[in-house]
Design a protein around this motif. Structure first.
Motif, PDB file in Angstrom:
ATOM      1  N   ARG A 152     -10.241 -15.579 -13.873  1.00  0.00           N
ATOM      2  CA  ARG A 152      -9.023 -14.770 -13.748  1.00  0.00           C
ATOM      3  C   ARG A 152      -8.658 -14.250 -15.126  1.00  0.00           C
ATOM      4  O   ARG A 152      -8.635 -15.003 -16.100  1.00  0.00           O
ATOM      5  CB  ARG A 152      -7.884 -15.637 -13.214  1.00  0.00           C
ATOM      6  CG  ARG A 152      -8.238 -16.269 -11.897  1.00  0.00           C
ATOM      7  CD  ARG A 152      -7.252 -15.902 -10.820  1.00  0.00           C
ATOM      8  NE  ARG A 152      -7.736 -16.358  -9.551  1.00  0.00           N
ATOM      9  CZ  ARG A 152      -7.231 -17.403  -8.897  1.00  0.00           C
ATOM     10  NH1 ARG A 152      -6.210 -18.070  -9.404  1.00  0.00           N
ATOM     11  NH2 ARG A 152      -7.722 -17.750  -7.727  1.00  0.00           N
ATOM     12  N   ARG A 153      -8.346 -12.959 -15.159  1.00  0.00           N
ATOM     13  CA  ARG A 153      -8.122 -12.323 -16.447  1.00  0.00           C
ATOM     14  C   ARG A 153      -6.756 -11.679 -16.543  1.00  0.00           C
ATOM     15  O   ARG A 153      -5.986 -11.650 -15.595  1.00  0.00           O
ATOM     16  CB  ARG A 153      -9.196 -11.251 -16.678  1.00  0.00           C
ATOM     17  CG  ARG A 153     -10.598 -11.765 -16.560  1.00  0.00           C
ATOM     18  CD  ARG A 153     -11.591 -10.643 -16.656  1.00  0.00           C
ATOM     19  NE  ARG A 153     -11.595 -10.044 -17.969  1.00  0.00           N
ATOM     20  CZ  ARG A 153     -12.153  -8.880 -18.237  1.00  0.00           C
ATOM     21  NH1 ARG A 153     -12.750  -8.193 -17.282  1.00  0.00           N
ATOM     22  NH2 ARG A 153     -12.115  -8.390 -19.440  1.00  0.00           N
ATOM     23  N   PHE A 154      -6.515 -11.137 -17.665  1.00  0.00           N
ATOM     24  CA  PHE A 154      -5.383 -10.304 -18.013  1.00  0.00           C
ATOM     25  C   PHE A 154      -5.156  -9.233 -16.943  1.00  0.00           C
ATOM     26  O   PHE A 154      -6.128  -8.708 -16.392  1.00  0.00           O
ATOM     27  CB  PHE A 154      -5.791  -9.675 -19.358  1.00  0.00           C
ATOM     28  CG  PHE A 154      -4.800  -8.771 -19.966  1.00  0.00           C
ATOM     29  CD1 PHE A 154      -3.562  -9.259 -20.360  1.00  0.00           C
ATOM     30  CD2 PHE A 154      -5.127  -7.442 -20.202  1.00  0.00           C
ATOM     31  CE1 PHE A 154      -2.672  -8.404 -20.973  1.00  0.00           C
ATOM     32  CE2 PHE A 154      -4.235  -6.602 -20.826  1.00  0.00           C
ATOM     33  CZ  PHE A 154      -3.001  -7.092 -21.212  1.00  0.00           C
ATOM     34  N   LEU A 155      -3.902  -8.943 -16.599  1.00  0.00           N
ATOM     35  CA  LEU A 155      -3.549  -7.856 -15.669  1.00  0.00           C
ATOM     36  C   LEU A 155      -4.151  -8.026 -14.279  1.00  0.00           C
ATOM     37  O   LEU A 155      -4.590  -7.058 -13.668  1.00  0.00           O
ATOM     38  CB  LEU A 155      -4.034  -6.497 -16.222  1.00  0.00           C
ATOM     39  CG  LEU A 155      -3.404  -5.961 -17.505  1.00  0.00           C
ATOM     40  CD1 LEU A 155      -4.120  -4.685 -17.917  1.00  0.00           C
ATOM     41  CD2 LEU A 155      -1.919  -5.693 -17.299  1.00  0.00           C
ATOM     42  N   LEU A 156      -4.197  -9.295 -13.787  1.00  0.00           N
ATOM     43  CA  LEU A 156      -4.688  -9.593 -12.439  1.00  0.00           C
ATOM     44  C   LEU A 156      -6.154  -9.230 -12.204  1.00  0.00           C
ATOM     45  O   LEU A 156      -6.617  -9.107 -11.071  1.00  0.00           O
ATOM     46  CB  LEU A 156      -3.815  -8.902 -11.372  1.00  0.00           C
ATOM     47  CG  LEU A 156      -2.352  -9.315 -11.355  1.00  0.00           C
ATOM     48  CD1 LEU A 156      -1.582  -8.430 -10.383  1.00  0.00           C
ATOM     49  CD2 LEU A 156      -2.202 -10.777 -10.956  1.00  0.00           C
ATOM     50  N   LEU A 157      -6.887  -9.028 -13.295  1.00  0.00           N
ATOM     51  CA  LEU A 157      -8.308  -8.712 -13.134  1.00  0.00           C
ATOM     52  C   LEU A 157      -9.095  -9.986 -12.849  1.00  0.00           C
ATOM     53  O   LEU A 157      -8.691 -11.067 -13.248  1.00  0.00           O
ATOM     54  CB  LEU A 157      -8.849  -8.061 -14.404  1.00  0.00           C
ATOM     55  CG  LEU A 157      -8.433  -6.620 -14.649  1.00  0.00           C
ATOM     56  CD1 LEU A 157      -8.826  -6.218 -16.050  1.00  0.00           C
ATOM     57  CD2 LEU A 157      -9.070  -5.696 -13.624  1.00  0.00           C
ATOM     58  N   LYS A 158     -10.191  -9.817 -12.142  1.00  0.00           N
ATOM     59  CA  LYS A 158     -11.032 -10.967 -11.793  1.00  0.00           C
ATOM     60  C   LYS A 158     -12.481 -10.622 -12.053  1.00  0.00           C
ATOM     61  O   LYS A 158     -12.884  -9.466 -11.998  1.00  0.00           O
ATOM     62  CB  LYS A 158     -10.907 -11.235 -10.293  1.00  0.00           C
ATOM     63  CG  LYS A 158      -9.822 -12.180  -9.898  1.00  0.00           C
ATOM     64  CD  LYS A 158     -10.040 -12.487  -8.437  1.00  0.00           C
ATOM     65  CE  LYS A 158      -8.724 -12.737  -7.738  1.00  0.00           C
ATOM     66  NZ  LYS A 158      -8.915 -12.807  -6.290  1.00  0.00           N
ATOM     67  N   GLU A 159     -13.231 -11.659 -12.280  1.00  0.00           N
ATOM     68  CA  GLU A 159     -14.676 -11.492 -12.443  1.00  0.00           C
ATOM     69  C   GLU A 159     -15.305 -12.635 -11.662  1.00  0.00           C
ATOM     70  O   GLU A 159     -14.913 -13.785 -11.850  1.00  0.00           O
ATOM     71  CB  GLU A 159     -15.024 -11.601 -13.937  1.00  0.00           C
ATOM     72  CG  GLU A 159     -16.240 -10.860 -14.362  1.00  0.00           C
ATOM     73  CD  GLU A 159     -16.053  -9.347 -14.274  1.00  0.00           C
ATOM     74  OE1 GLU A 159     -16.904  -8.728 -13.637  1.00  0.00           O
ATOM     75  OE2 GLU A 159     -15.070  -8.828 -14.852  1.00  0.00           O
ATOM     76  N   SER A 160     -16.236 -12.338 -10.756  1.00  0.00           N
ATOM     77  CA  SER A 160     -16.819 -13.423  -9.952  1.00  0.00           C
ATOM     78  C   SER A 160     -18.326 -13.514 -10.115  1.00  0.00           C
ATOM     79  O   SER A 160     -19.004 -12.496 -10.311  1.00  0.00           O
ATOM     80  CB  SER A 160     -16.543 -13.211  -8.476  1.00  0.00           C
ATOM     81  OG  SER A 160     -15.168 -13.194  -8.268  1.00  0.00           O
ATOM     82  N   PHE A 161     -18.802 -14.727 -10.017  1.00  0.00           N
ATOM     83  CA  PHE A 161     -20.245 -14.989 -10.058  1.00  0.00           C
ATOM     84  C   PHE A 161     -20.571 -15.847  -8.859  1.00  0.00           C
ATOM     85  O   PHE A 161     -19.808 -16.732  -8.500  1.00  0.00           O
ATOM     86  CB  PHE A 161     -20.625 -15.743 -11.340  1.00  0.00           C
ATOM     87  CG  PHE A 161     -20.260 -15.003 -12.592  1.00  0.00           C
ATOM     88  CD1 PHE A 161     -21.179 -14.160 -13.202  1.00  0.00           C
ATOM     89  CD2 PHE A 161     -18.993 -15.150 -13.156  1.00  0.00           C
ATOM     90  CE1 PHE A 161     -20.838 -13.468 -14.355  1.00  0.00           C
ATOM     91  CE2 PHE A 161     -18.643 -14.463 -14.299  1.00  0.00           C
ATOM     92  CZ  PHE A 161     -19.560 -13.616 -14.910  1.00  0.00           C
ATOM     93  N   GLU A 162     -21.722 -15.551  -8.243  1.00  0.00           N
ATOM     94  CA  GLU A 162     -22.095 -16.323  -7.072  1.00  0.00           C
ATOM     95  C   GLU A 162     -23.488 -16.874  -7.232  1.00  0.00           C
ATOM     96  O   GLU A 162     -24.351 -16.238  -7.828  1.00  0.00           O
ATOM     97  CB  GLU A 162     -22.078 -15.392  -5.872  1.00  0.00           C
ATOM     98  CG  GLU A 162     -21.294 -15.954  -4.716  1.00  0.00           C
ATOM     99  CD  GLU A 162     -21.485 -15.097  -3.481  1.00  0.00           C
ATOM    100  OE1 GLU A 162     -20.565 -14.338  -3.173  1.00  0.00           O
ATOM    101  OE2 GLU A 162     -22.562 -15.199  -2.854  1.00  0.00           O
ATOM    102  N   LEU A 163     -23.718 -18.067  -6.714  1.00  0.00           N
ATOM    103  CA  LEU A 163     -25.067 -18.621  -6.764  1.00  0.00           C
ATOM    104  C   LEU A 163     -25.309 -19.559  -5.603  1.00  0.00           C
ATOM    105  O   LEU A 163     -24.373 -20.021  -4.968  1.00  0.00           O
ATOM    106  CB  LEU A 163     -25.300 -19.341  -8.099  1.00  0.00           C
ATOM    107  CG  LEU A 163     -24.309 -20.442  -8.485  1.00  0.00           C
ATOM    108  CD1 LEU A 163     -24.881 -21.796  -8.157  1.00  0.00           C
ATOM    109  CD2 LEU A 163     -24.004 -20.345  -9.965  1.00  0.00           C
ATOM    110  N   LYS A 164     -26.583 -19.814  -5.343  1.00  0.00           N
ATOM    111  CA  LYS A 164     -26.970 -20.710  -4.261  1.00  0.00           C
ATOM    112  C   LYS A 164     -27.189 -22.086  -4.859  1.00  0.00           C
ATOM    113  O   LYS A 164     -27.865 -22.221  -5.881  1.00  0.00           O
ATOM    114  CB  LYS A 164     -28.293 -20.224  -3.662  1.00  0.00           C
ATOM    115  CG  LYS A 164     -28.148 -19.797  -2.229  1.00  0.00           C
ATOM    116  CD  LYS A 164     -29.516 -19.626  -1.616  1.00  0.00           C
ATOM    117  CE  LYS A 164     -29.479 -18.579  -0.523  1.00  0.00           C
ATOM    118  NZ  LYS A 164     -30.805 -18.034  -0.254  1.00  0.00           N
TER     119      LYS A 164
END
Ligand SMILES: [Zn+2]
Length: 428
Positions: free
Chosen positions: A110-122
């Motif tokens: 979760r970042r500044f100004l409601l920004l998001k960054e997601s990573f997915e893995l198995k």
């Protein structure tokens, strides 16, 4: 004055643009990355996880979730501490209600100004430690001796035998069947517990005491006075050390060779010894140098003195065998030559790989009749005895290596011992 004011205004303006620009750049162009994501791909019974966010790029919270079917479990949720940019947490899948099998793991920044960054893995979840079924283990082993085990495992593993702080690797010989030869280091206490350790693909570990007793060996202490032998030894020390020497004092040169160079040579032997082929080249007992006399046994504690004063110590981890001058040296058993060259205190040395961690070593040779990579038959001439390296007279230093560790050859010269202690690990 006006000029200065204008200059200040311009500078403030530029600084403002700089700050805003930097913020926008960090927010929209600089993407945060996570180091350590791959550690979430394999989840055993319990695992410590460390995730590092770099560049930080205004990330302030981290959420890690595991999704399995319709079930969603939070593995971690918390603030990203400033400075370190790292979050640490422990995952225990069973306690969280996750089943063994596959799962999807999501890491959200979760970042500044409601920004998001997601990573997915198995991820692969496996909370079952491997089960070891011991098919064969010796009842007892000797200090400085060898042993072997054969075991069936419930799943593919990395398996090794641990004795006196040393690890001896295993080899897979069939479906879920593993064998390992191991040595008992000379200084292992008879109270020490020999263990077999299995680690599965995701990292679950099982440790099983072998139940094999360690028998005490009577190692002799031998005192060797160097005074009067300087004429023979000095040129050897110079050859072994090579190049121009700053220090030419006999005692310090001897110490350097007997301690530092010996250590380097033993490390090299361990390295060579760890590259054995998963194949059995040998059969029957190992051959001893023909018509030879034993000059020195395995496990001798050597104490070197100079004018009666103790200056250096070493363990003798082989057999010194003397016959006639430049006697023929044959391969003690069939195998593949993995080393033929100069090895410091060992002089001209040949090491033969017999497979599955077992090797034989021939030192102080005159020359080489075989090359590295050559396959040799039991009884084939490989060289001639000499005095190369730190040898005071013409003889063969014969060694047996298990996973690069020097053990007593005595057992390997004994047909009955091989039949009862080693053959069982090879029989199905
Ligand atoms: Zn020796």
């Amino acid at each position: 004055m006006r000029g200065i004011k204008k200059l200040i205004r311009t500078l403030v303006f530029l600084a403002l643009i700089g700050v805003v620009g930097f913020t926008l750049y960090n927010t929209f162009f600089l993407k945060p990355k996570v180091e350590g994501l791959e550690s979430l791909e394999k989840l055993p019974k319990k695992k410590e996880i460390s995730l590092v966010v770099s560049p930080r790029a205004y990330v302030d919270r981290v959420v890690v979730r595991a999704i399995q079917g319709s079930r969603e479990v939070v593995l971690f949720e918390g603030k990203l501490p400033s400075r370190v940019n790292e979050v640490r947490f422990t995952v225990e899948p069973k306690k969280l209600g996750l089943r063994d099998g596959e799962a999807r793991v999501e890491v959200e920044l979760r970042r500044f100004l409601l920004l998001k960054e997601s990573f997915e893995l198995k991820a692969k979840i496996d909370t079952q430690p491997p089960r070891i079924h011991l098919i064969y283990a010796p009842y007892t082993v000797l200090q400085g001796g060898s042993g072997g085990i054969r075991a069936r495992l419930s799943e593919p593993v990395e398996l090794y035998v641990e004795v006196g702080g040393e690890r001896f690797r295993s080899y897979k010989v069939g479906e879920d069947v593993y064998i390992a030869l191991f040595g008992v280091p000379v200084n292992t206490s008879p109270k020490d517990v020999i263990k077999i350790v299995a680690i599965d693909e995701v990292g679950n570990k099982t440790v099983l005491p072998l139940g094999t007793g360690i028998k005490r060996n009577n190692f002799k202490t031998v005192w060797i006075e160097l005074k009067g032998r300087e004429k023979i030894i000095t040129p050897k020390l110079h050859t072994i050390l090579g190049g121009e020497l700053e220090d030419t004092d006999f005692v310090s040169l001897f110490k350097k060779v007997n301690e530092e160079i010996r250590k380097q040579n033993e490390e090299k032997i361990r390295q060579i010894g760890s590259r054995s082929e998963p194949q059995r080249f040998w059969k029957g007992k190992f051959l001893q140098l023909r018509n030879s006399k034993v000059l020195s046994r395995y496990g001798e504690r050597r104490r070197y003195t100079y004018r009666g004063k103790l200056i250096s110590k070493s363990w003798h981890l082989g057999y010194d065998l003397a016959s006639v001058k430049n006697a023929r040296v044959v391969a003690a058993n069939s195998g593949k030559v993995v080393f033929a060259g100069d090895l410091g205190i060992y002089g001209n040395t040949i090491i033969i790989d017999h497979g599955y961690g077992l090797m034989s070593l021939y030192a102080h040779l005159a020359d080489f009749n075989v090359k590295e990579g050559e396959v040799v038959r039991k009884g084939q001439v490989i060289g001639y005895t000499d005095t190369t390296g730190l040898a005071f007279g013409d003889h063969l230093h014969f060694g047996i290596l298990v996973d690069g560790y020097e053990v007593t050859p005595l057992e390997w010269w004994d047909r009955k011992w091989i039949r009862t202690r080693i053959e069982p690990i090879f029989s199905e």
